[in-house]
Design a protein around this motif. Sequence first.
Motif, mmCIF file in Angstrom:
data_model
loop_
_atom_site.group_PDB
_atom_site.id
_atom_site.type_symbol
_atom_site.label_atom_id
_atom_site.label_comp_id
_atom_site.label_asym_id
_atom_site.label_seq_id
_atom_site.Cartn_x
_atom_site.Cartn_y
_atom_site.Cartn_z
ATOM 1 N N THR A 161 52.447 -5.271 95.790
ATOM 2 C CA THR A 161 53.284 -4.718 94.734
ATOM 3 C C THR A 161 54.715 -5.154 95.001
ATOM 4 O O THR A 161 55.183 -5.128 96.134
ATOM 5 N N ALA A 162 55.389 -5.568 93.946
ATOM 6 C CA ALA A 162 56.725 -6.129 94.119
ATOM 7 C C ALA A 162 57.640 -5.630 93.021
ATOM 8 O O ALA A 162 57.209 -5.337 91.903
ATOM 9 N N ALA A 163 58.933 -5.532 93.355
ATOM 10 C CA ALA A 163 59.916 -5.185 92.343
ATOM 11 C C ALA A 163 60.157 -6.374 91.409
ATOM 12 O O ALA A 163 60.590 -6.211 90.279
ATOM 13 N N GLY A 164 59.881 -7.568 91.890
ATOM 14 C CA GLY A 164 60.021 -8.780 91.083
ATOM 15 C C GLY A 164 58.771 -9.632 91.208
ATOM 16 O O GLY A 164 57.655 -9.134 91.102
ATOM 17 N N THR A 165 58.960 -10.915 91.492
ATOM 18 C CA THR A 165 57.844 -11.836 91.641
ATOM 19 C C THR A 165 57.221 -11.689 93.014
ATOM 20 O O THR A 165 57.925 -11.644 94.035
ATOM 21 N N GLY A 166 55.894 -11.630 93.056
ATOM 22 C CA GLY A 166 55.193 -11.498 94.318
ATOM 23 C C GLY A 166 54.895 -12.843 94.948
ATOM 24 O O GLY A 166 55.056 -13.904 94.336
ATOM 25 N N HIS A 167 54.433 -12.770 96.201
ATOM 26 C CA HIS A 167 54.103 -13.993 96.939
ATOM 27 C C HIS A 167 52.619 -14.338 96.860
ATOM 28 O O HIS A 167 52.260 -15.515 96.749
ATOM 29 N N PHE A 168 51.775 -13.318 96.965
ATOM 30 C CA PHE A 168 50.325 -13.550 96.974
ATOM 31 C C PHE A 168 49.663 -12.589 95.977
ATOM 32 O O PHE A 168 48.958 -11.652 96.350
ATOM 33 N N PRO A 169 49.896 -12.794 94.682
ATOM 34 C CA PRO A 169 49.424 -11.839 93.685
ATOM 35 C C PRO A 169 47.918 -11.769 93.537
ATOM 36 O O PRO A 169 47.398 -10.779 93.000
ATOM 37 N N ASN A 170 47.200 -12.778 93.999
ATOM 38 C CA ASN A 170 45.757 -12.774 93.830
ATOM 39 C C ASN A 170 45.010 -12.573 95.151
ATOM 40 O O ASN A 170 43.886 -13.034 95.318
ATOM 41 N N TYR A 171 45.643 -11.876 96.083
ATOM 42 C CA TYR A 171 45.014 -11.595 97.368
ATOM 43 C C TYR A 171 44.624 -10.115 97.441
ATOM 44 O O TYR A 171 45.340 -9.249 96.928
ATOM 45 N N GLY A 172 43.522 -9.863 98.101
ATOM 46 C CA GLY A 172 43.098 -8.503 98.376
ATOM 47 C C GLY A 172 43.195 -8.217 99.860
ATOM 48 O O GLY A 172 42.756 -9.031 100.694
ATOM 49 N N PHE A 173 43.769 -7.070 100.214
ATOM 50 C CA PHE A 173 43.924 -6.651 101.614
ATOM 51 C C PHE A 173 42.984 -5.470 101.844
ATOM 52 O O PHE A 173 43.192 -4.385 101.289
ATOM 53 N N VAL A 174 41.966 -5.688 102.656
ATOM 54 C CA VAL A 174 40.862 -4.738 102.771
ATOM 55 C C VAL A 174 40.776 -4.215 104.203
ATOM 56 O O VAL A 174 40.616 -4.991 105.162
ATOM 57 N N ALA A 175 40.869 -2.885 104.344
ATOM 58 C CA ALA A 175 40.725 -2.235 105.654
ATOM 59 C C ALA A 175 39.379 -1.522 105.684
ATOM 60 O O ALA A 175 39.079 -0.708 104.806
ATOM 61 N N ASP A 176 38.567 -1.823 106.681
ATOM 62 C CA ASP A 176 37.229 -1.228 106.741
ATOM 63 C C ASP A 176 37.163 -0.145 107.815
ATOM 64 O O ASP A 176 38.065 0.000 108.647
ATOM 65 N N SER A 177 36.083 0.637 107.783
ATOM 66 C CA SER A 177 35.953 1.790 108.679
ATOM 67 C C SER A 177 35.759 1.402 110.132
ATOM 68 O O SER A 177 35.878 2.242 111.030
ATOM 69 N N GLY A 178 35.491 0.125 110.409
ATOM 70 C CA GLY A 178 35.386 -0.340 111.776
ATOM 71 C C GLY A 178 36.723 -0.734 112.376
ATOM 72 O O GLY A 178 36.773 -1.148 113.544
ATOM 73 N N GLY A 179 37.800 -0.611 111.593
ATOM 74 C CA GLY A 179 39.121 -0.966 112.097
ATOM 75 C C GLY A 179 39.510 -2.395 111.839
ATOM 76 O O GLY A 179 40.472 -2.896 112.435
ATOM 77 N N GLY A 180 38.824 -3.073 110.926
ATOM 78 C CA GLY A 180 39.185 -4.441 110.590
ATOM 79 C C GLY A 180 40.104 -4.491 109.378
ATOM 80 O O GLY A 180 39.967 -3.698 108.447
ATOM 81 N N LEU A 181 41.054 -5.409 109.403
ATOM 82 C CA LEU A 181 41.927 -5.660 108.257
ATOM 83 C C LEU A 181 41.697 -7.105 107.828
ATOM 84 O O LEU A 181 42.024 -8.046 108.563
ATOM 85 N N SER A 182 41.114 -7.273 106.638
ATOM 86 C CA SER A 182 40.761 -8.602 106.138
ATOM 87 C C SER A 182 41.610 -8.949 104.929
ATOM 88 O O SER A 182 41.929 -8.079 104.107
ATOM 89 N N VAL A 183 41.966 -10.233 104.820
ATOM 90 C CA VAL A 183 42.719 -10.718 103.667
ATOM 91 C C VAL A 183 41.865 -11.762 102.954
ATOM 92 O O VAL A 183 41.408 -12.730 103.571
ATOM 93 N N PHE A 184 41.633 -11.520 101.636
ATOM 94 C CA PHE A 184 40.795 -12.415 100.837
ATOM 95 C C PHE A 184 41.623 -12.996 99.692
ATOM 96 O O PHE A 184 42.436 -12.292 99.077
ATOM 97 N N ASN A 185 41.384 -14.293 99.417
ATOM 98 C CA ASN A 185 41.894 -14.901 98.195
ATOM 99 C C ASN A 185 40.802 -14.749 97.147
ATOM 100 O O ASN A 185 39.706 -15.284 97.290
ATOM 101 N N VAL A 186 41.094 -13.974 96.078
ATOM 102 C CA VAL A 186 40.031 -13.629 95.120
ATOM 103 C C VAL A 186 40.245 -14.291 93.766
ATOM 104 O O VAL A 186 39.637 -13.870 92.771
ATOM 105 N N ASP A 187 41.098 -15.314 93.682
ATOM 106 C CA ASP A 187 41.312 -15.922 92.371
ATOM 107 C C ASP A 187 40.079 -16.693 91.929
ATOM 108 O O ASP A 187 39.111 -16.863 92.676
ATOM 109 N N GLU A 188 40.107 -17.163 90.694
ATOM 110 C CA GLU A 188 38.897 -17.729 90.094
ATOM 111 C C GLU A 188 38.439 -19.021 90.763
ATOM 112 O O GLU A 188 37.266 -19.401 90.638
ATOM 113 N N ASP A 189 39.312 -19.664 91.478
ATOM 114 C CA ASP A 189 38.930 -20.916 92.128
ATOM 115 C C ASP A 189 38.501 -20.730 93.577
ATOM 116 O O ASP A 189 37.778 -21.564 94.125
#
Length: 572
Positions: free
Chosen positions: A225-253
């Motif tokens: 979330t950004a007040a202006g233009t973001g850097h990675f607007p199509n990324y998902g930041f996922v924290a799982d119950s095992g303590g992992g933090l994963s970053v995914f590129n989820v765009d259409e390509d």
Amino acid sequence: MKGLGLVFKDRRRRQRGSVLSGLLIIIAFLAIVVGSIMSELTSSFLVSRTLVTRVQREATVTSAIEVGIHQLQSSAAPAVCARDGRGPWFASVNGLQAVVTQSCTQIVPDLSQALATGSFSVDGVHDTTVGRDRYLVGDASGRLYSYAFGQVAPIWSITAGGALTAPPTVVRDSSFADLLVPISQSGGECSGHCVAVFDDRGGAPAFRCNAATPAVVRAQPGAETAAGTGHFPNYGFVADSGGGLSVFNVDEDSHCVLQVVASLDGTPAGQPLVFPGTVTSRQHDIITSDEVFIVVTGTRGTMLEHWRYSEVIATDKNGNSTITLGEVGSLAVAAGPNAVGYAASSNVPSIGARLMLAVASASGGVALATITVGSGPTYSMSPVASAVLPGGIARAPYWCHCPGQDLVGVGSTNGVLYILDTNLGLRWLYDGQANGRPAIVSTPQADANGDWYFGADDGYVYDVEVPAAGQQMFNAARFGPGGAIRSSPIVGGAANGCSAGPCLYFASSGAGSYFVQLGSIRIMDLRACVSAGGGSTACVASPRLWARVEVGSPSIVGGSGVYVQAWSYYTP
């Protein structure tokens, strides 16, 4: 002979005495009868006069109640029942003055409607990205529903591929939106748990790919979330119950490409907050970063961790392209161990802003921390305050920008709703005693008027209001389908498509999802009495009259807009 004559003379004298005695007895008897008749006539006259007086007073207070009903029909009901200050009103009938007062006792929904059947235990979300205004919620069978806010017919429903394990997130891509749905799924590429990604550019979302995670995802995925233009607007930041933090590129390509994964120092307790970092140009490359803040917890305590996601892009053959995710720092949060979630004052990192987080733990601890945004941008963390509530907490608190002040609402498993100020001082509470104190295992929420709503394990959502005086909140309404309310209320107003007032969605663990539209229908208690006149509200005579009436739109309430539920004359 002389003696005999004396005897006869004495007998006649005795006879005259007997007649006189009888006459006196008769006169006495008649006097008693006449006295009784006169007493009865006098009593009857007094009773008749009392009845006339009572009838006059009853007619006077009845007329006053009618005046009160007319006034309620012809004036708008305030949004907050506990602060309904209409009245008093006065009437003059039969030479007597009367006053009528009112008190609002209950709000009645304009509409209460069941939506979808099924079991719902995961919170829904109010999605306002890309110009939309909708309610998204999913059930244990993996069915995901979308409703235009304020409407009862779904826009669409899709199969997510497995039971939802956390609320969905909408990631705003460069040209459209992606829908991220945490699910549990046996077999396939998920290996039991993943985030299903859907193309959400319009109409029913189309499945794109599954982002497999190391463990089940219990926290809502994060997105920048950004007040202006973001850097990675199509990324998902996922924290799982095992303590992992994963970053995914989820765009259409990219099709759910895992960029990087790192290990947190505990179990996540809420959605990752992702803010734009810096962009640094060097001789052979450009470094672009995002700053990630996440509350993590364990048996030893709770921390607010700061991580940095960076991509180094080579600008010539001498540069190297790399991706890193590293911890920048952490802040101890004095909420205690086993945090259950947090509420944020804002998720928009404007320069100079102080973003406040209220973190709650299972043992009843609540703590405040701030993230301060500086130029650059730079980010710093600091503690603010902490408190311990008497009961346990099972769900995240709610941060309200309420009228005139910010407040934090916390529902407790002891059945009490606590409303705290931004120093964690207790402002108000609803103790739930009248309802048996059912456990609150949901996040409360407030509307634009400052009314609070929470779902309880007795199958009801409660609407409670800030009182005119004192700390005990007023229970204005309750409604629900039955079954423990585990999918928290999501509240909107007229700006979101609600027709006449606040409206809300919520769902039950056993009785499906539900919609309620609140409006102007009220249950009112009216009390009238003979007064001293001159605008006085003091009662000077009995009987008095009490009436309970339902007042609202004629199309909903009896065709006339008023329905008298009960009434009674009484003498206090």
